[in-house]
Motif scaffolding. Structure first.
Motif, PDB file in Angstrom:
ATOM      1  N   UNK A 100     -12.588  -0.636  -7.181  1.00  0.00           N
ATOM      2  CA  UNK A 100     -11.704   0.472  -7.571  1.00  0.00           C
ATOM      3  C   UNK A 100     -11.182   1.207  -6.339  1.00  0.00           C
ATOM      4  N   UNK A 101     -12.058   1.382  -5.356  1.00  0.00           N
ATOM      5  CA  UNK A 101     -11.661   2.039  -4.105  1.00  0.00           C
ATOM      6  C   UNK A 101     -10.619   1.186  -3.381  1.00  0.00           C
ATOM      7  N   UNK A 102     -10.866  -0.128  -3.324  1.00  0.00           N
ATOM      8  CA  UNK A 102      -9.947  -1.049  -2.658  1.00  0.00           C
ATOM      9  C   UNK A 102      -8.581  -1.068  -3.351  1.00  0.00           C
ATOM     10  N   UNK A 153      -2.057   2.909  -2.349  1.00  0.00           N
ATOM     11  CA  UNK A 153      -1.698   3.971  -1.400  1.00  0.00           C
ATOM     12  C   UNK A 153      -0.993   3.380  -0.179  1.00  0.00           C
ATOM     13  N   UNK A 154      -1.538   2.265   0.341  1.00  0.00           N
ATOM     14  CA  UNK A 154      -0.964   1.619   1.527  1.00  0.00           C
ATOM     15  C   UNK A 154       0.407   1.029   1.217  1.00  0.00           C
ATOM     16  N   UNK A 155       0.569   0.519  -0.007  1.00  0.00           N
ATOM     17  CA  UNK A 155       1.833  -0.085  -0.423  1.00  0.00           C
ATOM     18  C   UNK A 155       2.950   0.951  -0.491  1.00  0.00           C
ATOM     19  N   UNK A 156       2.603   2.153  -0.969  1.00  0.00           N
ATOM     20  CA  UNK A 156       3.596   3.232  -1.080  1.00  0.00           C
ATOM     21  C   UNK A 156       4.056   3.698   0.291  1.00  0.00           C
ATOM     22  N   UNK A 193       1.760   3.701  10.112  1.00  0.00           N
ATOM     23  CA  UNK A 193       0.824   2.793   9.464  1.00  0.00           C
ATOM     24  C   UNK A 193      -0.220   3.598   8.702  1.00  0.00           C
ATOM     25  N   UNK A 194      -0.659   3.103   7.535  1.00  0.00           N
ATOM     26  CA  UNK A 194      -1.703   3.821   6.797  1.00  0.00           C
ATOM     27  C   UNK A 194      -3.027   3.772   7.547  1.00  0.00           C
ATOM     28  N   UNK A 195      -3.887   4.778   7.371  1.00  0.00           N
ATOM     29  CA  UNK A 195      -5.196   4.732   8.041  1.00  0.00           C
ATOM     30  C   UNK A 195      -6.030   3.577   7.502  1.00  0.00           C
TER      31      UNK A 195
END
Length: 254
Positions: free
Chosen positions: A195-197, A203-206, A213-215
């Protein structure tokens, strides 16, 4: 600096004191116009704020009015008004207008539903023997007082909230009792790594912004886990309240 001296020399050499004086007058006039515009804008803003406050106050009911009964327990206007003010403030913080007709309907419904839910939880908690001890209430009260940095500030805050210290202690006791009940009767479901992944992937896709770059997952994993736990607990609590409603006698009067 050289530029300023040069301008002054030109004024003196041309014996243009009058012109300079005229420029000063024009500058003062311009400054006065700017001040006038700022003052008008401030007045307009103050007027809008007053009008909004008047509309928000109009959404309230009489403090002694019974807004609903839950299993013959009365919910009074005073509690409704306090919860309503809190909802209005939250909406404002989100950049929305709580004074509009649609917002007023939404806030009214949310407020009354929230109070009914709280009442059902407290009734079930009492039935099952959950309660706050005097030591727990006093400890929380002292913690609250420290936030105001002095008895004088704390007393002023109570007066502004239209509360006495004994009323605040009663609210604290309710809060502790309901938290004990929720922790035991409505425990949060475990958040899985999947679920976290999944949440992180979304989140990274948005994206976080152009060229950014996302953290890394490891950096934000604790925050994601906490958010998902809160979300799950909220959903489970809503489901629990829904089940309590099935066996309750509820009468909304506003």
């Amino acid at each position: 600096m050289k530029k300023i001296i040069s301008v002054l020399m030109v004024c003196l050499l041309a014996v243009a004191l009058t012109a300079c004086g005229s420029n000063d007058k024009e500058k003062k006039a311009s400054d006065n116009n700017d001040k006038a515009k700022t003052s008008q804008a401030q007045k307009k803003q103050e007027k809008q704020m007053k009008e909004m406050q008047k509309k928000l106050e109009a959404q309230k009911v009489g403090n002694k009015k019974v807004v609903a009964t839950v299993n013959n327990e009365k919910i009074k206007g005073k509690d409704y008004n306090q919860a309503l003010s809190s909802s209005q403030m939250q909406m404002q913080q989100m950049g929305q207008d709580p004074s509009s007709r649609e917002a007023a309907k939404q806030i009214k419904k949310q407020t009354i539903e929230s109070l009914i839910g709280q009442s059902l939880i407290m009734q079930d908690a009492k039935k099952k023997g959950y309660k706050a001890s005097s030591a727990e209430v006093n400890a929380q009260l002292e913690k609250t007082k420290k936030q105001y940095k002095g008895e004088k500030n704390f007393t002023a805050a109570l007066k502004q909230a239209n509360l006495s210290e004994s009323q605040l202690k009663a609210q604290i006791a309710k809060g502790i009792t309901s938290q004990k009940y929720i922790d035991k009767e409505v425990p949060a479901d475990t958040v899985t790594d999947k679920e976290i992944q999944d949440y992180y992937n979304q989140y990274a896709k948005q994206g976080t912004g152009k060229g950014q770059k996302p953290p890394k997952l490891e950096e934000v994993k604790p925050q994601i886990k906490q958010q998902l736990e809160q979300q799950k607990k909220q959903e489970k609590l809503m489901s629990h309240v829904k089940s309590l409603k099935k066996n309750a006698k509820i009468d909304i009067k506003i």
